[in-house]
Design a protein around this motif. Structure first.
Motif, PDB file in Angstrom:
ATOM      1  N   GLY A 123       0.820  -1.203   0.000  1.00 35.41           N
ATOM      2  CA  GLY A 123       0.000   0.000   0.000  1.00 35.41           C
ATOM      3  C   GLY A 123       0.855   1.253   0.000  1.00 35.41           C
ATOM      4  O   GLY A 123       2.090   1.201  -0.016  1.00 35.41           O
ATOM      5  N   TYR A 124       0.188   2.384   0.047  1.00 34.02           N
ATOM      6  CA  TYR A 124       0.849   3.684   0.048  1.00 34.02           C
ATOM      7  C   TYR A 124       0.652   4.338   1.412  1.00 34.02           C
ATOM      8  O   TYR A 124      -0.484   4.599   1.804  1.00 34.02           O
ATOM      9  CB  TYR A 124       0.284   4.567  -1.073  1.00 34.02           C
ATOM     10  N   PRO A 125       1.740   4.615   2.150  1.00 30.66           N
ATOM     11  CA  PRO A 125       1.609   5.223   3.479  1.00 30.66           C
ATOM     12  C   PRO A 125       0.940   6.594   3.393  1.00 30.66           C
ATOM     13  O   PRO A 125       1.111   7.332   2.418  1.00 30.66           O
ATOM     14  CB  PRO A 125       3.055   5.365   3.960  1.00 30.66           C
ATOM     15  N   GLU A 126       0.206   6.938   4.429  1.00 33.96           N
ATOM     16  CA  GLU A 126      -0.515   8.216   4.461  1.00 33.96           C
ATOM     17  C   GLU A 126       0.439   9.397   4.294  1.00 33.96           C
ATOM     18  O   GLU A 126       0.112  10.367   3.603  1.00 33.96           O
ATOM     19  CB  GLU A 126      -1.304   8.337   5.774  1.00 33.96           C
ATOM     20  N   VAL A 127       1.624   9.321   4.887  1.00 34.09           N
ATOM     21  CA  VAL A 127       2.583  10.425   4.779  1.00 34.09           C
ATOM     22  C   VAL A 127       3.031  10.601   3.323  1.00 34.09           C
ATOM     23  O   VAL A 127       3.264  11.730   2.862  1.00 34.09           O
ATOM     24  CB  VAL A 127       3.774  10.230   5.749  1.00 34.09           C
ATOM     25  N   GLN A 128       3.131   9.523   2.581  1.00 33.58           N
ATOM     26  CA  GLN A 128       3.493   9.596   1.165  1.00 33.58           C
ATOM     27  C   GLN A 128       2.350  10.226   0.357  1.00 33.58           C
ATOM     28  O   GLN A 128       2.580  11.062  -0.522  1.00 33.58           O
ATOM     29  CB  GLN A 128       3.809   8.186   0.649  1.00 33.58           C
ATOM     30  N   LEU A 129       1.118   9.855   0.687  1.00 37.26           N
ATOM     31  CA  LEU A 129      -0.046  10.420   0.003  1.00 37.26           C
ATOM     32  C   LEU A 129      -0.219  11.899   0.345  1.00 37.26           C
ATOM     33  O   LEU A 129      -0.604  12.699  -0.516  1.00 37.26           O
ATOM     34  CB  LEU A 129      -1.298   9.627   0.354  1.00 37.26           C
ATOM     35  N   ASP A 130       0.078  12.281   1.590  1.00 38.67           N
ATOM     36  CA  ASP A 130       0.026  13.697   1.970  1.00 38.67           C
ATOM     37  C   ASP A 130       1.041  14.498   1.150  1.00 38.67           C
ATOM     38  O   ASP A 130       0.747  15.601   0.675  1.00 38.67           O
ATOM     39  CB  ASP A 130       0.309  13.876   3.455  1.00 38.67           C
ATOM     40  N   ALA A 131       2.242  13.945   0.995  1.00 35.53           N
ATOM     41  CA  ALA A 131       3.277  14.629   0.208  1.00 35.53           C
ATOM     42  C   ALA A 131       2.857  14.730  -1.256  1.00 35.53           C
ATOM     43  O   ALA A 131       3.105  15.747  -1.911  1.00 35.53           O
ATOM     44  CB  ALA A 131       4.609  13.885   0.338  1.00 35.53           C
ATOM     45  N   LEU A 132       2.208  13.690  -1.765  1.00 36.83           N
ATOM     46  CA  LEU A 132       1.706  13.733  -3.143  1.00 36.83           C
ATOM     47  C   LEU A 132       0.675  14.846  -3.303  1.00 36.83           C
ATOM     48  O   LEU A 132       0.732  15.625  -4.257  1.00 36.83           O
ATOM     49  CB  LEU A 132       1.097  12.382  -3.534  1.00 36.83           C
ATOM     50  N   ALA A 133      -0.271  14.943  -2.375  1.00 33.96           N
ATOM     51  CA  ALA A 133      -1.295  15.984  -2.446  1.00 33.96           C
ATOM     52  C   ALA A 133      -0.658  17.375  -2.400  1.00 33.96           C
ATOM     53  O   ALA A 133      -1.062  18.276  -3.147  1.00 33.96           O
ATOM     54  CB  ALA A 133      -2.302  15.812  -1.311  1.00 33.96           C
ATOM     55  N   ALA A 134       0.342  17.560  -1.538  1.00 36.32           N
ATOM     56  CA  ALA A 134       1.023  18.853  -1.445  1.00 36.32           C
ATOM     57  C   ALA A 134       1.756  19.180  -2.741  1.00 36.32           C
ATOM     58  O   ALA A 134       1.715  20.320  -3.224  1.00 36.32           O
ATOM     59  CB  ALA A 134       1.994  18.848  -0.264  1.00 36.32           C
ATOM     60  N   LEU A 135       2.414  18.186  -3.329  1.00 38.24           N
ATOM     61  CA  LEU A 135       3.120  18.403  -4.593  1.00 38.24           C
ATOM     62  C   LEU A 135       2.136  18.743  -5.708  1.00 38.24           C
ATOM     63  O   LEU A 135       2.361  19.668  -6.489  1.00 38.24           O
ATOM     64  CB  LEU A 135       3.942  17.162  -4.959  1.00 38.24           C
ATOM     65  N   LEU A 136       1.028  18.026  -5.779  1.00 37.25           N
ATOM     66  CA  LEU A 136       0.031  18.305  -6.815  1.00 37.25           C
ATOM     67  C   LEU A 136      -0.530  19.717  -6.666  1.00 37.25           C
ATOM     68  O   LEU A 136      -0.724  20.427  -7.665  1.00 37.25           O
ATOM     69  CB  LEU A 136      -1.094  17.272  -6.766  1.00 37.25           C
ATOM     70  N   ALA A 137      -0.769  20.157  -5.431  1.00 42.41           N
ATOM     71  CA  ALA A 137      -1.253  21.523  -5.198  1.00 42.41           C
ATOM     72  C   ALA A 137      -0.223  22.548  -5.664  1.00 42.41           C
ATOM     73  O   ALA A 137      -0.572  23.558  -6.291  1.00 42.41           O
ATOM     74  CB  ALA A 137      -1.592  21.711  -3.721  1.00 42.41           C
ATOM     75  N   ALA A 138       1.047  22.299  -5.366  1.00 42.71           N
ATOM     76  CA  ALA A 138       2.111  23.212  -5.792  1.00 42.71           C
ATOM     77  C   ALA A 138       2.219  23.242  -7.315  1.00 42.71           C
ATOM     78  O   ALA A 138       2.399  24.309  -7.915  1.00 42.71           O
ATOM     79  CB  ALA A 138       3.437  22.796  -5.162  1.00 42.71           C
ATOM     80  N   LEU A 139       2.100  22.080  -7.959  1.00 44.37           N
ATOM     81  CA  LEU A 139       2.185  22.030  -9.419  1.00 44.37           C
ATOM     82  C   LEU A 139       1.029  22.777 -10.074  1.00 44.37           C
ATOM     83  O   LEU A 139       1.198  23.407 -11.117  1.00 44.37           O
ATOM     84  CB  LEU A 139       2.228  20.577  -9.898  1.00 44.37           C
ATOM     85  N   GLN A 140      -0.153  22.728  -9.455  1.00 41.58           N
ATOM     86  CA  GLN A 140      -1.289  23.462 -10.013  1.00 41.58           C
ATOM     87  C   GLN A 140      -1.037  24.967 -10.005  1.00 41.58           C
ATOM     88  O   GLN A 140      -1.511  25.678 -10.889  1.00 41.58           O
ATOM     89  CB  GLN A 140      -2.566  23.127  -9.254  1.00 41.58           C
TER      90      GLN A 140
END
Length: 195
Positions: A123-140
């Motif tokens: 699976g994908y750890p929550e901390v990794q998914l949080d970092a993904l969400a933050a990166l996606l927000a920054a990329l937007q």
């Protein structure tokens, strides 16, 4: 899922051949492709990304390899190996318009194409998914045309002969795989899934 980007968390570590990758205007990027490394750890993924798979030609082009733009480790640390204004080789047919994000995850490692080992159980750890969400927000914020998101498996649907039995066909790419929480990610960022 927090989505506040933390620019201090991004570690910029360009691949040795980054400057040989073709440039593009950021206005051309409308797609993010989510991958998993299908390798045991970030160090192995970095080593693979540094491999030159396309020989340098007389005109100076080439001399590059396969890599995403960003890598997010299991502990949430985020690394940029290729700048967004460069075209990285991470997905067939979509590279000029996309950003590749690699999540460190074992996937089918080390039996990628073995028909007996197609399950993806990490699976994908929550901390990794949080970092993904933050990166996606920054990329937007950085990429004005960014509208779409897809998994590697959505875009590369090729079937290939299994390594253990060429009479059996298996997916060439399965990442990010069945355990990737698409609904959670799509609720955190306003991107449309492209399939």
């Amino acid at each position: 899922m927090p989505t506040d980007p933390d620019p201090r968390a991004l570690q910029v570590s360009p691949l040795p051949y980054e400057t040989r990758l073709e440039t593009r205007p950021l206005s051309q990027v409308d797609l993010v492709v989510i991958h998993c490394t299908e390798l045991p750890d970030l160090a192995t993924a970095r080593e693979y990304g540094e491999r030159v798979l396309y020989p340098q030609r007389a005109d100076g082009s080439g001399g590059t390899g396969n890599s995403g733009h960003y890598y997010i480790d299991r502990d949430g640390t985020c690394h940029r190996y290729v700048a967004p204004d460069r075209i990285a080789h991470h997905v067939r047919g979509y590279n000029p318009r996309s950003i590749g994000i690699e999540l460190v995850n074992g996937g089918r490692f080390p039996h990628w194409l073995d028909s007996r080992h197609q399950a993806m159980e990490e699976g994908y750890p929550e901390v990794q998914l949080d970092a993904l969400a933050a990166l996606l927000a920054a990329l937007q914020l950085e990429l004005p045309a960014l509208r779409y998101i897809a998994g590697h498996e959505d875009l590369d649907t090729a079937m290939v002969p299994a390594s253990d039995d060429p009479a059996i066909l298996v997916p060439r790419k399965r990442d990010p795989g069945p355990l990737f929480p698409w609904q959670q990610v799509l609720e955190a960022v306003p991107l449309q899934r492209l399939a």
